[in-house]
Design a protein around this motif. Structure first.
Motif, PDB file in Angstrom:
ATOM      1  N   PRO A 137      40.365  35.067  31.437  1.00 31.01           N
ATOM      2  CA  PRO A 137      41.323  35.987  32.052  1.00 31.01           C
ATOM      3  C   PRO A 137      40.688  36.758  33.198  1.00 31.01           C
ATOM      4  N   TYR A 138      41.524  37.174  34.128  1.00 32.91           N
ATOM      5  CA  TYR A 138      41.066  38.035  35.215  1.00 32.91           C
ATOM      6  C   TYR A 138      40.801  39.423  34.646  1.00 32.91           C
TER       7      TYR A 138
ATOM      8  N   CYS B 114      52.775  32.512  32.856  1.00 34.32           N
ATOM      9  CA  CYS B 114      51.469  32.964  32.397  1.00 34.32           C
ATOM     10  C   CYS B 114      51.684  34.016  31.310  1.00 34.32           C
ATOM     11  N   GLN B 115      51.044  33.835  30.169  1.00 28.93           N
ATOM     12  CA  GLN B 115      51.166  34.777  29.057  1.00 28.93           C
ATOM     13  C   GLN B 115      50.058  35.830  29.059  1.00 28.93           C
ATOM     14  N   HIS B 116      49.073  35.691  29.922  1.00 28.19           N
ATOM     15  CA  HIS B 116      47.912  36.578  29.885  1.00 28.19           C
ATOM     16  C   HIS B 116      48.218  37.960  30.470  1.00 28.19           C
TER      17      HIS B 116
ATOM     18  N   ASN C  43      33.624  37.538  34.855  1.00 28.47           N
ATOM     19  CA  ASN C  43      33.637  36.971  33.510  1.00 28.47           C
ATOM     20  C   ASN C  43      34.072  35.510  33.513  1.00 28.47           C
ATOM     21  N   GLN C  44      34.719  35.082  34.572  1.00 29.01           N
ATOM     22  CA  GLN C  44      35.228  33.719  34.634  1.00 29.01           C
ATOM     23  C   GLN C  44      34.091  32.739  34.897  1.00 29.01           C
ATOM     24  N   ARG C  45      34.195  31.600  34.243  1.00 28.96           N
ATOM     25  CA  ARG C  45      33.166  30.565  34.385  1.00 28.96           C
ATOM     26  C   ARG C  45      33.689  29.408  35.224  1.00 28.96           C
TER      27      ARG C  45
END
Length: 153
Positions: free
Chosen positions: A124-125, A26-28, A140-142
């Motif tokens: 993103p979290y 994961c790059q986030h 914010n997550q859909r």
């Protein structure tokens, strides 16, 4: 692609009884991430054809497959995830695939593999936006229900 673990009897990561695969990479690097141990794509175990076949066999008695991580849509994971999703849909056309990604849909909507994904939880979290919505880590997550890779109304 490597994976960290999989659950064979999961009722938390999607609707119904599911098999859930947690890939690595994961790059986030979202602050406060629950799965930070999965960020390094070199960690975990190789996702072999044998592991894929075992997961597909396990899905027979379940409602669907859930893909999480790390990030299934990390560029280094995309080919293996696409092959897994395609094999799942060919074998179980009436079952669903749920996928969690730190990418927003608009940045990955061109990916062919999304044609096999039924539900995408994107974004993103963000630990400052605690979750009040089901199946999301932050508000914010859909949750996007897809048909042929396109969100439905």
């Amino acid at each position: 692609m490597n994976y960290d673990r999989y659950y064979t009897c999961d009722v938390v990561n999607g609707e119904g009884l599911r098999v859930t695969l947690f890939v690595t990479g994961c790059q986030h690097a979202c602050p406060g991430c629950y799965n930070s141990s999965t960020w390094n794509r070199m960690h975990g175990q190789p996702f072999t054809d044998e592991v894929r076949d075992r997961l597909l066999d396990l899905c027979e008695a379940h409602d669907g497959l859930s893909l999480s991580g790390g990030d299934p849509l990390l560029p280094a994971n995309r080919d293996a995830i696409a092959a897994l999703c395609r094999a799942f849909k060919l074998r179980y056309p009436d079952k669903d695939i749920w996928m969690w990604t730190g990418y927003v849909y608009e940045d990955v909507c061109h990916l062919e593999l999304l044609r096999d994904v039924d539900v995408l939880i994107d974004g993103p979290y963000r630990q400052e936006l605690p979750h009040t919505l089901p199946w999301r880590g932050s508000d914010n997550q859909r949750l996007l229900r897809l048909r042929d890779g396109v969100p439905t109304a």
